[in-house]
Every structure is written in C-alpha cells, then in structure tokens.
Enzyme design. Sequence first.
Site, mmCIF file in Angstrom:
data_model
loop_
_atom_site.group_PDB
_atom_site.id
_atom_site.type_symbol
_atom_site.label_atom_id
_atom_site.label_comp_id
_atom_site.label_asym_id
_atom_site.label_seq_id
_atom_site.Cartn_x
_atom_site.Cartn_y
_atom_site.Cartn_z
ATOM 1 N N THR A 11 0.812 -1.216 0.000
ATOM 2 C CA THR A 11 0.000 0.000 0.000
ATOM 3 C C THR A 11 0.845 1.267 0.000
ATOM 4 O O THR A 11 0.466 2.274 -0.599
ATOM 5 C CB THR A 11 -0.938 0.004 1.226
ATOM 6 N N ASP A 87 -0.021 -7.120 4.704
ATOM 7 C CA ASP A 87 -0.726 -8.389 4.884
ATOM 8 C C ASP A 87 0.212 -9.543 5.233
ATOM 9 O O ASP A 87 -0.128 -10.398 6.049
ATOM 10 C CB ASP A 87 -1.531 -8.740 3.628
ATOM 11 N N GLN A 273 -4.547 -21.021 18.942
ATOM 12 C CA GLN A 273 -5.347 -20.047 18.217
ATOM 13 C C GLN A 273 -5.305 -18.678 18.888
ATOM 14 O O GLN A 273 -5.661 -17.673 18.263
ATOM 15 C CB GLN A 273 -6.800 -20.530 18.117
#
Length: 337
Positions: A11, A87, A273
């Site tokens: 970006t 990302d 997780q």
Amino acid sequence: MKLLLTYTGGTIGMIQSPDGDLSPFDFDEVIRQVPEIKQMDCEIDTIQAWDPLDSSDINHNHWIKLANILNDNRSSYDSFVILHGTDTMAYTASALSFILMNFSKPIILTGSQLPIGVLRSDGRENLITSIELAMTKREDNTPAIQEICVYFEYKLFRGNRVFKRSSQAFEAFSSPNYPILADVGVNIDIHEEYTLSPEKNYFFEPEMDSHIAVLKFFPGIDEAFLRNTILNSGRNAIILQTYGSGNVPKLDFLSDILDEARDKGVLIINTSQCPGGGVSQPAYAASRMLRHSGVLSAGDMTLEATITKTMWLLGRGKQGKVFEQLFLKNLVGERTI
C-alpha cells in the site's frame, strides 16, 4: 553511513484511481513524496526487488529472492529498510530472521495502511522513522538494532514476534508475547535490554520447503477431515491450531491419526489459536495426549514464526530428532517457552 532502501510493493507504494482502486506506481514517486529523506545524514541507495506486488502475492520464493538481495549487499551497506505490504509483512520478517541468521545489521520492514500519496498517509512517518532507527548507533558505535524488525505506528517490533492485528487501524501490528524494541515519540527510546546482539557468526541458509499445512480446530471437526488433512495431503508437516494453551477435543480417533502420521514421518506441531500466551501441552489433560503422540509445541511463537521456521528447517533437510531439537530451541529470539 550507507543505507539500502528496498521496495517490494504494498500500500505504501500505491496510487488511488478515481474509482478508488489501488495500483502500484513507480518507486521514484515514493521518494518524491518524502523529500525529507534527502535531509537525513545518510547516503541512501534504492533498489526495487521485483515488479511491485501486493503482499498477499508474496510467497517463500520471494523471501529467498529478498534474502539474496540483502546477503549480496551486506558488506556494502550499514543498514537496510524494506518497504513491504502489511498483509504478509510479519511472515517475511520472520522468514528473513531465520534465512539471514546473525546478519548483525539493522533490517527494518515497514509500510503503511494508506498510500503514501494520500494526505493522511501513515507511510511518511513510518518510512522516515525506520531510516532513523536503522541509522541509530550505540555508544560503542555499533548498530543499536542488529536484527530483523518491523516498524509501524511509533513502535519497533522483533520481526519474528509480530503479527498483523488490524486491517483498518494505523496501529496494525502487535507483539503479545515479547516486549517492543523501541518507542518513538518526541524521542526515540530503544529498549536495548530486549534487542538481540548476535554472538555467533553469520551464515546464509536460503532454503525453504513450503510442503506444510495449517489445520485449525473448530467445534464439530470430524475424522474424515482430520484424516485427509493430516495423512492424505502429502505434507511434510502439519501445524495444528488448537484451543487455549494447546488443547484439543477428546476424539477417540485423533490419537490413532497422530500415531499413524508419526509412523509416516509427518511432523505435527501444536500452536495456539490465541495470539497471546502460547502452548503448554502438559498443563491440561486435553493437551497431554498430543505430547504423548510426539506432537511438538510451538510454545509462545507466533503462527507466522511457526510456519516460516518449519519451512526453513525442512528446506535445510532437517527431519526427525534433528528437526525436533532445532524447532524447540530458541534460535533468533522467536520463542521463550
């Protein structure tokens, strides 16, 4: 000082069309958007690693290519800054920490949430401060930073301890299991007690094996899915994303699948997780079965570090006990448990 600024895409180097779409533009335009760079007391050279890529397209082959650029220029520059999309920035930073172990010079990855040509872009500050951090010296004239890092929104993180926490906030990254390396405000405050000072010799190991899989447990997971993923997917390693501190449901068939995988030479790794905390397999009965089945604990490593470390070790031909010993060892500050 000499610094190499490497552009990969993302970006920070995008321009917004009238329709709102983002597309890459020329690297020279990034430099023109930040004229303050010319005022810095540093000789800065620029290089484009490849045609600009959205970081979601970056894979293990790009890590190797980028590592080769850094390795080839190691003796010619004092420090390095990499412009990268957010990302997969944490994956790239983590991978480089293993491939370029004990590089002993600053390598700082940064980017932005808004294109650098946008009025409110965070890219200018991120880029300028990354260069300043890469130039910072200790009292003995050695680099204050001697590891691979991510700099974003006034914080410097260890590269293999960070993950992207938000797609919208300027404070996009977090390091829940390791302190930040520097706070940036009016002054730059580097926390030297948390930084690495490599004592071993630098060695370059650019091999990566991407034949792995990540399996996330969810309520209702069934035998067919587990068996196909763990035993029939042709992967060399399976990373289990389990609950809490490494817990799995009491499934009668799970231990048989794990035992069969071990007999086939498939490595099984347990990671949580939960971004914060990590895996402690013996703590609960729900995780004890995994340890008894030879499943390796990722400890408090991020998922990004677990994936890239596994790829790197497999790429170097490490298997069985040798893989286990190296995986469980803290090699470049990626784990404490």
